[in-house]
Design a protein around this motif. Structure first.
Motif, short mmCIF file in Angstrom:
data_model
loop_
_atom_site.label_atom_id
_atom_site.label_comp_id
_atom_site.label_asym_id
_atom_site.label_seq_id
_atom_site.Cartn_x
_atom_site.Cartn_y
_atom_site.Cartn_z
N THR A 107 -6.24 22.08 18.91
CA THR A 107 -7.54 21.88 19.63
C THR A 107 -7.19 20.23 19.97
N THR A 108 -6.70 19.46 19.00
CA THR A 108 -6.62 17.91 19.25
C THR A 108 -5.47 17.58 18.46
N THR A 109 -4.62 16.46 18.70
CA THR A 109 -3.86 15.98 17.90
C THR A 109 -4.02 14.40 17.36
N ILE A 110 -5.09 14.04 17.79
CA ILE A 110 -5.69 12.52 17.50
C ILE A 110 -5.52 12.44 15.92
N PRO A 111 -5.79 13.52 14.90
CA PRO A 111 -5.86 13.13 13.53
C PRO A 111 -4.33 12.85 13.32
N GLY A 112 -3.43 13.51 14.08
CA GLY A 112 -1.84 13.35 13.69
C GLY A 112 -1.45 11.98 14.07
N ILE A 113 -1.98 11.64 15.22
CA ILE A 113 -1.71 10.15 15.62
C ILE A 113 -2.12 9.01 14.67
N ILE A 114 -3.35 9.31 13.96
CA ILE A 114 -3.98 8.38 13.11
C ILE A 114 -2.99 8.35 11.67
N ILE A 115 -2.85 9.78 11.36
CA ILE A 115 -2.04 9.73 10.06
C ILE A 115 -0.73 9.17 10.22
N ALA A 116 -0.09 9.59 11.28
CA ALA A 116 1.29 9.00 11.31
C ALA A 116 1.44 7.55 11.35
N SER A 117 0.33 6.99 12.23
CA SER A 117 0.69 5.23 12.23
C SER A 117 0.12 4.83 10.93
N ILE A 118 -0.76 5.39 9.91
CA ILE A 118 -1.12 4.64 8.85
C ILE A 118 0.12 5.05 7.92
N SER A 119 0.80 6.16 7.98
CA SER A 119 2.20 6.52 7.30
C SER A 119 3.22 5.62 7.48
N ILE A 120 3.30 5.18 8.85
CA ILE A 120 4.65 4.46 9.27
C ILE A 120 4.38 3.08 8.63
N LEU A 121 3.23 2.52 8.35
CA LEU A 121 3.01 1.21 7.95
C LEU A 121 3.16 1.46 6.31
N THR A 122 2.45 2.34 5.83
CA THR A 122 2.57 2.41 4.34
C THR A 122 4.28 2.75 3.74
N MET A 123 4.75 3.51 4.51
CA MET A 123 6.25 4.00 4.12
C MET A 123 7.25 2.77 4.36
N TYR A 124 6.83 2.01 5.43
CA TYR A 124 7.67 0.73 5.62
C TYR A 124 7.69 -0.28 4.50
N TRP A 125 6.44 -0.36 4.07
CA TRP A 125 6.12 -1.24 2.86
C TRP A 125 6.79 -0.86 1.58
N LEU A 126 6.45 0.51 1.23
CA LEU A 126 7.14 0.98 0.10
C LEU A 126 8.71 0.87 0.08
N MET A 127 9.20 1.18 1.44
CA MET A 127 10.65 1.38 1.19
C MET A 127 11.18 -0.20 1.14
N THR A 128 10.66 -1.21 1.74
CA THR A 128 11.03 -2.49 1.67
C THR A 128 10.80 -3.03 0.09
N SER A 129 9.61 -2.83 -0.35
CA SER A 129 9.21 -3.15 -1.43
C SER A 129 10.33 -2.41 -2.74
N LYS A 130 10.47 -1.34 -2.64
CA LYS A 130 11.61 -0.63 -3.52
C LYS A 130 12.82 -1.34 -3.42
N LEU A 131 13.45 -1.63 -2.18
CA LEU A 131 14.80 -2.15 -1.77
C LEU A 131 14.67 -3.78 -2.55
N LYS A 132 13.71 -4.31 -2.42
CA LYS A 132 13.70 -5.63 -2.97
C LYS A 132 13.70 -5.61 -4.58
N VAL A 133 12.81 -4.83 -5.23
CA VAL A 133 12.94 -4.60 -6.63
C VAL A 133 14.25 -3.91 -7.13
N GLY A 134 14.78 -3.07 -6.39
CA GLY A 134 16.11 -2.49 -6.66
C GLY A 134 17.06 -3.57 -6.79
#
Length: 207
Positions: A107-134
């Motif tokens: 019907t629409t993929t706008i929710p997918g665009i929003i969720i994916a955009s938030i996920s990109i930012l969140t996963m990037y932060w988690l990835m870099t933070s874990k690497l720093k601690v590791g």
């Protein structure tokens, strides 16, 4: 060191909580809007919760000794994760074929665009933070977890691309391609989970 381990444990809890919320929201909108890519992305997030629980358990063990292999609990979590990823792969492939044959369009993929955009930012932060601690702890286990978080980062881009292209052109193939892209990563993650159980190693192949 204890402070760094607390930070690593906190990051693992954020990963679990975020994936749980992301899974609920994605499955809800994916089912409601009939977008298989978003639905599959949501199920993938639920599977990542099982993986995250195993990681949190592993970090907790690190408080008492250096972790180089999985224990029985973590291996069980990996087996559950691997099986779930294989089932997700099968479901997405079958769903893609059925949607294509029946011409089922989102019907629409706008929710997918929003969720994916938030996920990109969140996963990037988690990835870099874990690497720093590791790296600060010189821990292969936490670095491996950070590298595996990169897969979620890639999946978010697949969802964003397929959702964005569908919203622009309203062509079913974009949602199908996005679904199959997620299926490919799900299969790879499932295979990797079982390889980890067999070898006992912590290394993630998505480095």
């Amino acid at each position: 060191m204890n402070k760094l381990l607390r930070t690593a444990f906190f990051l693992s809890l954020i990963t679990i909580s975020y994936n749980l919320i992301e899974g609920i929201v994605s499955v809800y909108f994916g089912a409601g809007d009939e977008t298989l890519a978003l639905f599959g992305f949501g199920v993938d997030s639920f599977v990542e919760v099982f993986s995250g629980i195993g990681i949190a358990h592993m970090i907790f063990r690190m408080k008492y000794s250096k972790v180089q292999t999985q224990d029985a609990f973590e291996k069980t979590a990996l087996r559950i994760t691997g099986t779930a990823f294989y089932l997700l792969t099968l479901g997405l492939v079958v769903g893609s074929v059925l949607n294509l044959l029946n011409n089922v369009k989102p019907t629409t993929t706008i929710p997918g665009i929003i969720i994916a955009s938030i996920s990109i930012l969140t996963m990037y932060w988690l990835m870099t933070s874990k690497l720093k601690v590791g790296r600060a702890l010189n821990s292969d286990a936490i670095i491996a977890d950070a590298n595996c978080t990169r897969t979620c980062f890639y999946l978010s881009f697949i969802l964003l691309a397929s959702s964005g292209l569908y919203e622009l052109f309203n062509i079913l193939y974009f949602d199908i391609i996005g679904s199959l892209g997620i299926a490919y990563f799900a299969f790879s993650e499932g295979r990797e989970a079982f390889e980890k159980v067999k070898s006992g190693k912590l290394k993630c192949n998505c480095e």
